[in-house]
Design a protein around this motif. Structure first.
Motif, PDB file in Angstrom:
ATOM      1  N   TYR A  70       3.366   1.349-132.284  1.00  0.00           N
ATOM      2  CA  TYR A  70       4.026   0.545-133.409  1.00  0.00           C
ATOM      3  C   TYR A  70       4.480  -0.814-133.098  1.00  0.00           C
ATOM      4  O   TYR A  70       4.759  -1.517-133.652  1.00  0.00           O
ATOM      5  CB  TYR A  70       5.269   1.272-134.012  1.00  0.00           C
ATOM      6  CG  TYR A  70       4.757   2.510-134.403  1.00  0.00           C
ATOM      7  CD1 TYR A  70       3.877   2.879-135.718  1.00  0.00           C
ATOM      8  CD2 TYR A  70       5.462   3.746-133.986  1.00  0.00           C
ATOM      9  CE1 TYR A  70       3.742   4.037-136.233  1.00  0.00           C
ATOM     10  CE2 TYR A  70       5.239   5.207-134.568  1.00  0.00           C
ATOM     11  CZ  TYR A  70       4.419   5.297-135.456  1.00  0.00           C
ATOM     12  OH  TYR A  70       4.096   6.460-135.988  1.00  0.00           O
TER      13      TYR A  70
ATOM     14  N   THR B 169      -1.074  -4.527-135.351  1.00  0.00           N
ATOM     15  CA  THR B 169      -0.055  -5.094-136.349  1.00  0.00           C
ATOM     16  C   THR B 169      -0.577  -6.387-137.364  1.00  0.00           C
ATOM     17  O   THR B 169      -1.620  -6.521-136.752  1.00  0.00           O
ATOM     18  CB  THR B 169       1.134  -5.555-135.532  1.00  0.00           C
ATOM     19  OG1 THR B 169       0.754  -6.659-134.847  1.00  0.00           O
ATOM     20  CG2 THR B 169       2.096  -4.604-134.535  1.00  0.00           C
TER      21      THR B 169
ATOM     22  N   GLU C  76       0.387  -9.205-137.090  1.00  0.00           N
ATOM     23  CA  GLU C  76       0.264 -10.259-136.330  1.00  0.00           C
ATOM     24  C   GLU C  76      -1.161 -10.200-135.357  1.00  0.00           C
ATOM     25  O   GLU C  76      -1.797 -11.109-135.113  1.00  0.00           O
ATOM     26  CB  GLU C  76       1.504 -10.450-135.484  1.00  0.00           C
ATOM     27  CG  GLU C  76       2.661 -10.900-136.005  1.00  0.00           C
ATOM     28  CD  GLU C  76       3.500  -9.788-136.868  1.00  0.00           C
ATOM     29  OE1 GLU C  76       2.870  -8.572-136.937  1.00  0.00           O
ATOM     30  OE2 GLU C  76       4.190 -10.164-137.706  1.00  0.00           O
TER      31      GLU C  76
ATOM     32  N   THR D 287      -0.733 -15.013-141.152  1.00  0.00           N
ATOM     33  CA  THR D 287      -0.114 -13.443-141.377  1.00  0.00           C
ATOM     34  C   THR D 287      -0.053 -13.190-143.041  1.00  0.00           C
ATOM     35  O   THR D 287      -0.585 -11.914-143.458  1.00  0.00           O
ATOM     36  CB  THR D 287       1.134 -13.221-140.980  1.00  0.00           C
ATOM     37  OG1 THR D 287       2.022 -14.073-141.312  1.00  0.00           O
ATOM     38  CG2 THR D 287       1.116 -13.043-139.385  1.00  0.00           C
TER      39      THR D 287
ATOM     40  N   ARG E 156      -1.709  -9.571-144.725  1.00  0.00           N
ATOM     41  CA  ARG E 156      -0.911  -8.855-145.720  1.00  0.00           C
ATOM     42  C   ARG E 156      -1.491  -8.906-147.006  1.00  0.00           C
ATOM     43  O   ARG E 156      -1.486  -7.618-147.865  1.00  0.00           O
ATOM     44  CB  ARG E 156       0.666  -9.596-145.877  1.00  0.00           C
ATOM     45  CG  ARG E 156       1.363  -9.212-144.388  1.00  0.00           C
ATOM     46  CD  ARG E 156       2.806  -9.509-144.900  1.00  0.00           C
ATOM     47  NE  ARG E 156       3.778  -9.363-143.526  1.00  0.00           N
ATOM     48  CZ  ARG E 156       3.855 -10.048-142.558  1.00  0.00           C
ATOM     49  NH1 ARG E 156       3.363 -11.261-142.632  1.00  0.00           N
ATOM     50  NH2 ARG E 156       4.527  -9.898-141.422  1.00  0.00           N
TER      51      ARG E 156
ATOM     52  N   LYS F  26       1.567   1.311-144.634  1.00  0.00           N
ATOM     53  CA  LYS F  26       2.922   0.899-144.493  1.00  0.00           C
ATOM     54  C   LYS F  26       3.664   1.757-143.689  1.00  0.00           C
ATOM     55  O   LYS F  26       4.118   2.842-144.425  1.00  0.00           O
ATOM     56  CB  LYS F  26       3.359   0.319-145.890  1.00  0.00           C
ATOM     57  CG  LYS F  26       4.305  -0.932-145.760  1.00  0.00           C
ATOM     58  CD  LYS F  26       4.371  -1.600-147.135  1.00  0.00           C
ATOM     59  CE  LYS F  26       5.166  -2.723-146.949  1.00  0.00           C
ATOM     60  NZ  LYS F  26       5.405  -3.414-148.328  1.00  0.00           N
TER      61      LYS F  26
ATOM     62  N   ASP G  43       8.284  -0.360-143.779  1.00  0.00           N
ATOM     63  CA  ASP G  43       8.127  -1.689-144.513  1.00  0.00           C
ATOM     64  C   ASP G  43       7.095  -2.678-143.594  1.00  0.00           C
ATOM     65  O   ASP G  43       7.057  -4.034-143.950  1.00  0.00           O
ATOM     66  CB  ASP G  43       9.599  -2.420-144.617  1.00  0.00           C
ATOM     67  CG  ASP G  43      10.264  -1.757-145.778  1.00  0.00           C
ATOM     68  OD1 ASP G  43       9.769  -1.160-146.645  1.00  0.00           O
ATOM     69  OD2 ASP G  43      11.439  -1.673-145.603  1.00  0.00           O
ATOM     70  N   GLU G  44       6.547  -2.273-142.552  1.00  0.00           N
ATOM     71  CA  GLU G  44       5.402  -2.943-142.008  1.00  0.00           C
ATOM     72  C   GLU G  44       4.102  -2.413-142.093  1.00  0.00           C
ATOM     73  O   GLU G  44       3.994  -1.286-142.129  1.00  0.00           O
ATOM     74  CB  GLU G  44       5.878  -2.920-140.506  1.00  0.00           C
ATOM     75  CG  GLU G  44       7.214  -3.890-139.957  1.00  0.00           C
ATOM     76  CD  GLU G  44       7.129  -5.159-140.292  1.00  0.00           C
ATOM     77  OE1 GLU G  44       5.906  -5.760-140.458  1.00  0.00           O
ATOM     78  OE2 GLU G  44       8.116  -5.873-140.551  1.00  0.00           O
ATOM     79  N   TRP G  45       3.067  -3.299-142.123  1.00  0.00           N
ATOM     80  CA  TRP G  45       1.705  -2.722-142.451  1.00  0.00           C
ATOM     81  C   TRP G  45       1.122  -2.388-141.007  1.00  0.00           C
ATOM     82  O   TRP G  45       1.381  -3.310-139.973  1.00  0.00           O
ATOM     83  CB  TRP G  45       1.010  -3.998-143.096  1.00  0.00           C
ATOM     84  CG  TRP G  45       1.023  -4.001-144.491  1.00  0.00           C
ATOM     85  CD1 TRP G  45       1.790  -4.783-145.202  1.00  0.00           C
ATOM     86  CD2 TRP G  45       0.356  -3.031-145.473  1.00  0.00           C
ATOM     87  NE1 TRP G  45       1.892  -4.472-146.598  1.00  0.00           N
ATOM     88  CE2 TRP G  45       1.027  -3.391-146.732  1.00  0.00           C
ATOM     89  CE3 TRP G  45      -0.190  -1.915-145.381  1.00  0.00           C
ATOM     90  CZ2 TRP G  45       0.636  -2.827-147.850  1.00  0.00           C
ATOM     91  CZ3 TRP G  45      -0.710  -1.470-146.538  1.00  0.00           C
ATOM     92  CH2 TRP G  45      -0.168  -1.816-147.928  1.00  0.00           C
ATOM     93  N   TYR G  46       0.138  -1.477-140.802  1.00  0.00           N
ATOM     94  CA  TYR G  46      -0.262  -1.362-139.508  1.00  0.00           C
ATOM     95  C   TYR G  46      -1.890  -0.914-140.065  1.00  0.00           C
ATOM     96  O   TYR G  46      -2.171  -0.219-141.115  1.00  0.00           O
ATOM     97  CB  TYR G  46       0.162  -0.079-138.903  1.00  0.00           C
ATOM     98  CG  TYR G  46       1.805  -0.440-138.388  1.00  0.00           C
ATOM     99  CD1 TYR G  46       1.696  -0.987-137.165  1.00  0.00           C
ATOM    100  CD2 TYR G  46       2.792  -0.030-138.933  1.00  0.00           C
ATOM    101  CE1 TYR G  46       2.984  -1.190-136.556  1.00  0.00           C
ATOM    102  CE2 TYR G  46       4.116  -0.214-138.548  1.00  0.00           C
ATOM    103  CZ  TYR G  46       4.129  -0.981-137.173  1.00  0.00           C
ATOM    104  OH  TYR G  46       5.374  -1.419-136.943  1.00  0.00           O
TER     105      TYR G  46
END
Length: 126
Positions: A21, A77, A79, A89, A93, A105, A108-111
Motif C-alpha cells: 500500500y 498508488t 502518485e 495526480t 484520480r 479505493k 480513501d486512497e486509490w490503488y
C-alpha cells in the motif's frame, strides 16, 4: 485464528503490507491493532492471511492459482501512476473515478495493479 489460506501459504506480515500500500509499517500496525484490517499477533508480530487482505480490498472472491500470485504484487498508488504517465495526480484520480483505469479505493486512497495498467495501455493503443 484465521484459516490457513492456500496450502502452506505463509501469513502476510506488516512490512509486506506496507510495501503493498506504499504506507509505513506503523500505519499498517495501527490498522491491525484497531481491527480496520483483521489480523493476529503471532510470536510478537502482527500478521494476517491473504484471503483477509483480499476481502479487506473489497474483492468478492479470493483469487486462486496464478491469478492469486499476481494479486499479491504491490499496488500502484495515484502518485506512481501519475509519474509513470507524466500526468497530474488529478488526472489519474479522474481516470479512477470514471472507470477509465481500473482501481480500488482502500481507506480513501486509490490503488491499481500492473494488470490494470497493462489493460489500460492496451485500450489507449487500440
Amino acid at each position: 485464528m484465521y484459516e490457513q489460506q492456500e496450502k502452506d501459504e505463509p501469513l502476510v506480515g506488516v512490512n509486506s503490507l506496507a510495501e503493498r500500500y506504499s504506507l509505513t509499517p506503523g500505519t499498517i500496525r495501527t490498522w491491525l491493532r484497531s481491527g480496520i484490517l483483521p489480523g493476529q499477533h503471532v510470536r510478537g508480530r502482527w500478521a494476517t492471511t491473504w484471503d483477509t487482505v483480499f476481502a479487506f480490498e473489497g474483492r468478492v472472491a479470493s483469487p486462486r492459482g496464478e491469478a492469486r500470485e499476481a494479486a499479491k504484487r504491490p499496488f500502484w498508488t495515484v502518485e506512481k501512476v501519475a509519474e509513470h504517465f507524466g500526468r497530474p495526480t488529478t488526472t489519474v484520480r479522474e481516470w479512477f473515478r470514471k472507470g477509465t483505469l481500473d482501481g480500488r479505493k482502500i481507506m480513501d486512497e486509490w490503488y491499481t495493479d500492473a494488470i490494470a495498467i497493462r489493460d489500460f495501455l492496451g485500450r489507449r493503443r487500440a
